[in-house]
Design an enzyme around this catalytic site. Sequence first.
Site, PDB file in Angstrom:
ATOM      1  N   THR A 135       0.860  -1.187   0.000  1.00 38.66           N
ATOM      2  CA  THR A 135       0.000   0.000   0.000  1.00 38.66           C
ATOM      3  C   THR A 135       0.895   1.234   0.000  1.00 38.66           C
ATOM      4  O   THR A 135       1.747   1.381   0.881  1.00 38.66           O
ATOM      5  CB  THR A 135      -0.882   0.004   1.254  1.00 38.66           C
ATOM      6  OG1 THR A 135      -1.640  -1.205   1.249  1.00 38.66           O
ATOM      7  CG2 THR A 135      -1.807   1.198   1.273  1.00 38.66           C
ATOM      8  N   GLU A 171      -3.624  -4.727  -2.521  1.00 35.91           N
ATOM      9  CA  GLU A 171      -4.241  -5.929  -1.965  1.00 35.91           C
ATOM     10  C   GLU A 171      -5.314  -5.534  -0.952  1.00 35.91           C
ATOM     11  O   GLU A 171      -5.081  -4.690  -0.110  1.00 35.91           O
ATOM     12  CB  GLU A 171      -3.156  -6.791  -1.292  1.00 35.91           C
ATOM     13  CG  GLU A 171      -3.670  -8.104  -0.770  1.00 35.91           C
ATOM     14  CD  GLU A 171      -4.516  -8.831  -1.802  1.00 35.91           C
ATOM     15  OE1 GLU A 171      -4.022  -9.126  -2.895  1.00 35.91           O
ATOM     16  OE2 GLU A 171      -5.702  -9.072  -1.524  1.00 35.91           O
ATOM     17  N   LYS A 226      -6.926   2.380  -2.775  1.00 35.83           N
ATOM     18  CA  LYS A 226      -6.538   1.508  -1.662  1.00 35.83           C
ATOM     19  C   LYS A 226      -6.571   2.278  -0.335  1.00 35.83           C
ATOM     20  O   LYS A 226      -7.136   1.818   0.661  1.00 35.83           O
ATOM     21  CB  LYS A 226      -5.136   0.926  -1.914  1.00 35.83           C
ATOM     22  CG  LYS A 226      -4.549   0.162  -0.753  1.00 35.83           C
ATOM     23  CD  LYS A 226      -5.352  -1.079  -0.394  1.00 35.83           C
ATOM     24  CE  LYS A 226      -4.997  -1.575   0.985  1.00 35.83           C
ATOM     25  NZ  LYS A 226      -5.762  -2.731   1.430  1.00 35.83           N
ATOM     26  N   CYS A 282      -2.533  -1.665   9.243  1.00 32.17           N
ATOM     27  CA  CYS A 282      -2.763  -0.754   8.114  1.00 32.17           C
ATOM     28  C   CYS A 282      -3.715   0.406   8.339  1.00 32.17           C
ATOM     29  O   CYS A 282      -3.456   1.501   7.839  1.00 32.17           O
ATOM     30  CB  CYS A 282      -3.209  -1.556   6.906  1.00 32.17           C
ATOM     31  SG  CYS A 282      -1.890  -2.626   6.324  1.00 32.17           S
TER      32      CYS A 282
HETATM   33  P1  NAD Z   1       5.211  -7.603   6.625  1.00 26.28           P
HETATM   34  O1  NAD Z   1       6.016  -6.730   7.479  1.00 26.28           O
HETATM   35  O2  NAD Z   1       4.471  -8.771   7.197  1.00 26.28           O
HETATM   36  O3  NAD Z   1       6.130  -8.185   5.453  1.00 26.28           O
HETATM   37  C1  NAD Z   1       7.035  -7.427   4.720  1.00 26.28           C
HETATM   38  C2  NAD Z   1       8.290  -8.275   4.456  1.00 26.28           C
HETATM   39  O4  NAD Z   1       9.128  -7.564   3.537  1.00 26.28           O
HETATM   40  C3  NAD Z   1       9.146  -8.556   5.697  1.00 26.28           C
HETATM   41  O5  NAD Z   1       9.262  -9.951   5.882  1.00 26.28           O
HETATM   42  C4  NAD Z   1      10.498  -7.896   5.356  1.00 26.28           C
HETATM   43  O6  NAD Z   1      11.609  -8.618   5.849  1.00 26.28           O
HETATM   44  C5  NAD Z   1      10.482  -7.877   3.856  1.00 26.28           C
HETATM   45  N1  NAD Z   1      11.376  -6.890   3.241  1.00 26.28           N
HETATM   46  C6  NAD Z   1      11.501  -5.569   3.521  1.00 26.28           C
HETATM   47  N2  NAD Z   1      12.409  -5.000   2.717  1.00 26.28           N
HETATM   48  C7  NAD Z   1      12.876  -5.973   1.887  1.00 26.28           C
HETATM   49  C8  NAD Z   1      13.826  -5.996   0.828  1.00 26.28           C
HETATM   50  N3  NAD Z   1      14.468  -4.885   0.420  1.00 26.28           N
HETATM   51  N4  NAD Z   1      14.069  -7.171   0.208  1.00 26.28           N
HETATM   52  C9  NAD Z   1      13.408  -8.299   0.594  1.00 26.28           C
HETATM   53  N5  NAD Z   1      12.497  -8.328   1.585  1.00 26.28           N
HETATM   54  C10 NAD Z   1      12.224  -7.180   2.225  1.00 26.28           C
HETATM   55  O7  NAD Z   1       4.169  -6.647   5.871  1.00 26.28           O
HETATM   56  P2  NAD Z   1       2.726  -7.028   5.270  1.00 26.28           P
HETATM   57  O8  NAD Z   1       1.702  -7.022   6.358  1.00 26.28           O
HETATM   58  O9  NAD Z   1       2.859  -8.207   4.392  1.00 26.28           O
HETATM   59  O10 NAD Z   1       2.432  -5.742   4.404  1.00 26.28           O
HETATM   60  C11 NAD Z   1       3.120  -5.492   3.188  1.00 26.28           C
HETATM   61  C12 NAD Z   1       2.408  -4.378   2.443  1.00 26.28           C
HETATM   62  O11 NAD Z   1       1.081  -4.769   2.114  1.00 26.28           O
HETATM   63  C13 NAD Z   1       2.269  -3.077   3.226  1.00 26.28           C
HETATM   64  O12 NAD Z   1       2.432  -1.998   2.353  1.00 26.28           O
HETATM   65  C14 NAD Z   1       0.846  -3.115   3.730  1.00 26.28           C
HETATM   66  O13 NAD Z   1       0.321  -1.823   3.890  1.00 26.28           O
HETATM   67  C15 NAD Z   1       0.134  -3.826   2.609  1.00 26.28           C
HETATM   68  N6  NAD Z   1      -1.091  -4.556   3.000  1.00 26.28           N
HETATM   69  C16 NAD Z   1      -1.121  -5.311   4.139  1.00 26.28           C
HETATM   70  C17 NAD Z   1      -2.260  -6.046   4.461  1.00 26.28           C
HETATM   71  C18 NAD Z   1      -2.326  -6.888   5.700  1.00 26.28           C
HETATM   72  O14 NAD Z   1      -3.395  -7.410   5.979  1.00 26.28           O
HETATM   73  N7  NAD Z   1      -1.267  -7.068   6.459  1.00 26.28           N
HETATM   74  C19 NAD Z   1      -3.356  -6.045   3.595  1.00 26.28           C
HETATM   75  C20 NAD Z   1      -3.287  -5.277   2.435  1.00 26.28           C
HETATM   76  C21 NAD Z   1      -2.149  -4.544   2.141  1.00 26.28           C
HETATM   77  C1  UGA Z   2      -8.154  -4.331   6.677  1.00 23.05           C
HETATM   78  C2  UGA Z   2      -9.151  -4.291   5.519  1.00 23.05           C
HETATM   79  O1  UGA Z   2     -10.383  -4.923   5.929  1.00 23.05           O
HETATM   80  C3  UGA Z   2      -8.594  -5.001   4.300  1.00 23.05           C
HETATM   81  O2  UGA Z   2      -9.497  -4.872   3.208  1.00 23.05           O
HETATM   82  C4  UGA Z   2      -7.246  -4.386   3.938  1.00 23.05           C
HETATM   83  O3  UGA Z   2      -6.658  -5.076   2.852  1.00 23.05           O
HETATM   84  C5  UGA Z   2      -6.315  -4.467   5.137  1.00 23.05           C
HETATM   85  O4  UGA Z   2      -6.919  -3.775   6.255  1.00 23.05           O
HETATM   86  C6  UGA Z   2      -4.992  -3.810   4.910  1.00 23.05           C
HETATM   87  O5  UGA Z   2      -4.849  -2.984   4.028  1.00 23.05           O
HETATM   88  O6  UGA Z   2      -4.128  -4.131   5.694  1.00 23.05           O
HETATM   89  P1  UGA Z   2      -7.441  -6.123   8.511  1.00 23.05           P
HETATM   90  O7  UGA Z   2      -6.826  -4.945   9.194  1.00 23.05           O
HETATM   91  O8  UGA Z   2      -6.608  -7.321   8.296  1.00 23.05           O
HETATM   92  O9  UGA Z   2      -7.987  -5.693   7.064  1.00 23.05           O
HETATM   93  O10 UGA Z   2      -8.736  -6.590   9.315  1.00 23.05           O
HETATM   94  P2  UGA Z   2     -10.220  -5.977   9.469  1.00 23.05           P
HETATM   95  O11 UGA Z   2     -11.174  -7.090   9.425  1.00 23.05           O
HETATM   96  O12 UGA Z   2     -10.472  -4.863   8.544  1.00 23.05           O
HETATM   97  O13 UGA Z   2     -10.204  -5.435  10.962  1.00 23.05           O
HETATM   98  C7  UGA Z   2      -9.472  -4.285  11.325  1.00 23.05           C
HETATM   99  C8  UGA Z   2      -9.774  -3.910  12.753  1.00 23.05           C
HETATM  100  O14 UGA Z   2     -11.093  -3.418  12.875  1.00 23.05           O
HETATM  101  C9  UGA Z   2      -9.683  -5.083  13.736  1.00 23.05           C
HETATM  102  O15 UGA Z   2      -9.088  -4.652  14.927  1.00 23.05           O
HETATM  103  C10 UGA Z   2     -11.122  -5.464  13.938  1.00 23.05           C
HETATM  104  O16 UGA Z   2     -11.344  -6.104  15.155  1.00 23.05           O
HETATM  105  C11 UGA Z   2     -11.789  -4.120  13.886  1.00 23.05           C
HETATM  106  N1  UGA Z   2     -13.223  -4.190  13.521  1.00 23.05           N
HETATM  107  C12 UGA Z   2     -13.598  -4.634  12.298  1.00 23.05           C
HETATM  108  C13 UGA Z   2     -14.183  -3.770  14.436  1.00 23.05           C
HETATM  109  O17 UGA Z   2     -13.860  -3.342  15.552  1.00 23.05           O
HETATM  110  N2  UGA Z   2     -15.501  -3.818  14.069  1.00 23.05           N
HETATM  111  C14 UGA Z   2     -15.905  -4.257  12.851  1.00 23.05           C
HETATM  112  O18 UGA Z   2     -17.133  -4.263  12.599  1.00 23.05           O
HETATM  113  C15 UGA Z   2     -14.927  -4.687  11.945  1.00 23.05           C
END
Ligand code: NAD
Ligand code: UGA
Length: 479
Positions: A135, A171, A226, A282
Amino acid sequence: SPATIKNICCIGAGYVGGPTMAVIADRCPSIQVKVVDINQSRINAWNSSDLTKLPVYEPGLDLVINRARHRNLHFSIEVEKAISEADMVFISVNTPTKTKGLGAGKASDLKWVEACARQVANFAKGHTIVVEKSTLPVRTAEVIKTILEAAQSSLDRDLNSPTFEVLSNPEFLAEGSAIHDLEEPDRVLIGGENSQAINSLAWIYQHWVPEEKILRTNVWSSELAKLTANAFLAQRISSINSIGALCEATGADVREVARAIGTDSRIGSKFLDAGPGFGGSCFKKDILNLVYLSRYFGLPEVADFWEGVVDLNTWHQHRISRLVVKKLFGTLSGKRVAMLGFAFKANTNDTRESSAINIAKDLLDEGAQLSIHDPKVDPKQIAVDLDLPESKSFVSKEFGSNEKLGEGIWCFAKDIADACSFADAVLILTEWHQYSQIDWVEISKKMRNPAWVFDARSIVDSEKVFDAGLQFWRVGDGS
Ligand code: NAD
Ligand code: UGA
């Protein structure tokens, strides 16, 4: 023909990179997918033959990994090699909020993304499509492109210098339901300029996603969509939690209010559960990023509007801590609180930005002994989050000796009953299914009277709590 992708490299084997690539590999057996990371221990965990040791807990992930791993899904630390072999490189690294310098506390720190772009620039061969999966702030694609183009024109590359296209493909998966969300997404969003590159990426998703769910936009709309999606989702939670506080003050019940407004199809019934405040890696970071961008582009009113969503969430978390202290006669000194749930939501082992962190810190400051339980979170992670080592287990110590054990300490309880032994209060912070099944008559026998149950997730049957002679508070319920 767009069907030219044979080798994918994904940089970043985290919560997004791991599950996303596992599903792509599972659904596209003809494509070799390499997920690379600089974190050796994370890669080792992804390669573990014991599927309970995967670094990310997601329901159904183990089955997908089991089908695809070592077939066309590979986890390694060979970043450069994987880049050089790839037709398509996904950047899925972390983008946390900057902690210092310009935009500190709000803007995204793009140093990991920039490092990836430089590596791709140095090691890519031939035509390479670079996909932003992380993101990112609006217009980051421009930064990536500039770095890639500089490599193309640099003199030390030979005549076969690589060519690049940059796409945005954010994503939308939520943790705890990642596999379901990836297998049946509401939509897949692809932002780009070059239709051939867009079609190549769309072709991958077409293996399992219906064409009408694959949306194509320009790059900037995709990046901004996003951030906007997360801001809208988080806004609903702050909205309902703010109304919950009003319900508590007025005798209304937020669950009834949510049901009443949720039946309006324009509002919709999802994402209206009052809770302890939103957590996760996020929501906060993405909204702060939006706030930063709005200020940067001279729109302070827009910035303030969205910042309010985060401010209300922080206020709400502390409101819950204050409420617990008040109900326990204004002090937690020498008192034990069983904290049930530390993950930011159920079905994940992730604790990033979990409301449990702020609430636990508040209660520790008040002198509480916290016995913390969570079915998936590693106690080592809790110690990192609280910045406080675990005390030697005190959960089974004798009744009456709580005061002597010390103040502002915590230990990890192996089960719910142990967590609640000698506790003055139980505080439910994560909606794990097992917490809705607790036998309160049994638990009440282990607690110290007058004992409280604080249900910040509305998952407990209040009748059963009252029948067990316990006092009860539920978020947003003033009835
Ligand atoms: P994360 O911290 O779990 O994973 C990121 C990984 O990237 C780490 O394992 C780190 O070691 C690796 N990394 C960093 N720099 C690197 C490099 N130069 N070369 C190789 N590896 C490297 O993060 P995440 O939760 O997977 O999130 C990644 C991105 O996706 C973020 O931008 C986040 O905002 C977005 N996103 C996250 C979610 C979610 O639910 N966690 C959902 C949608 C989007
Ligand atoms: C959220 C979005 O739902 C995803 O679409 C997005 O991809 C992601 O962020 C991201 O960019 O990282 P996530 O944070 O994994 O996903 O989980 P959610 O289900 O959205 O919950 C987020 C927080 O809100 C949690 O702490 C959850 O308990 C809380 N929540 C959710 C509430 O308190 N009430 C609700 O009704 C829903």
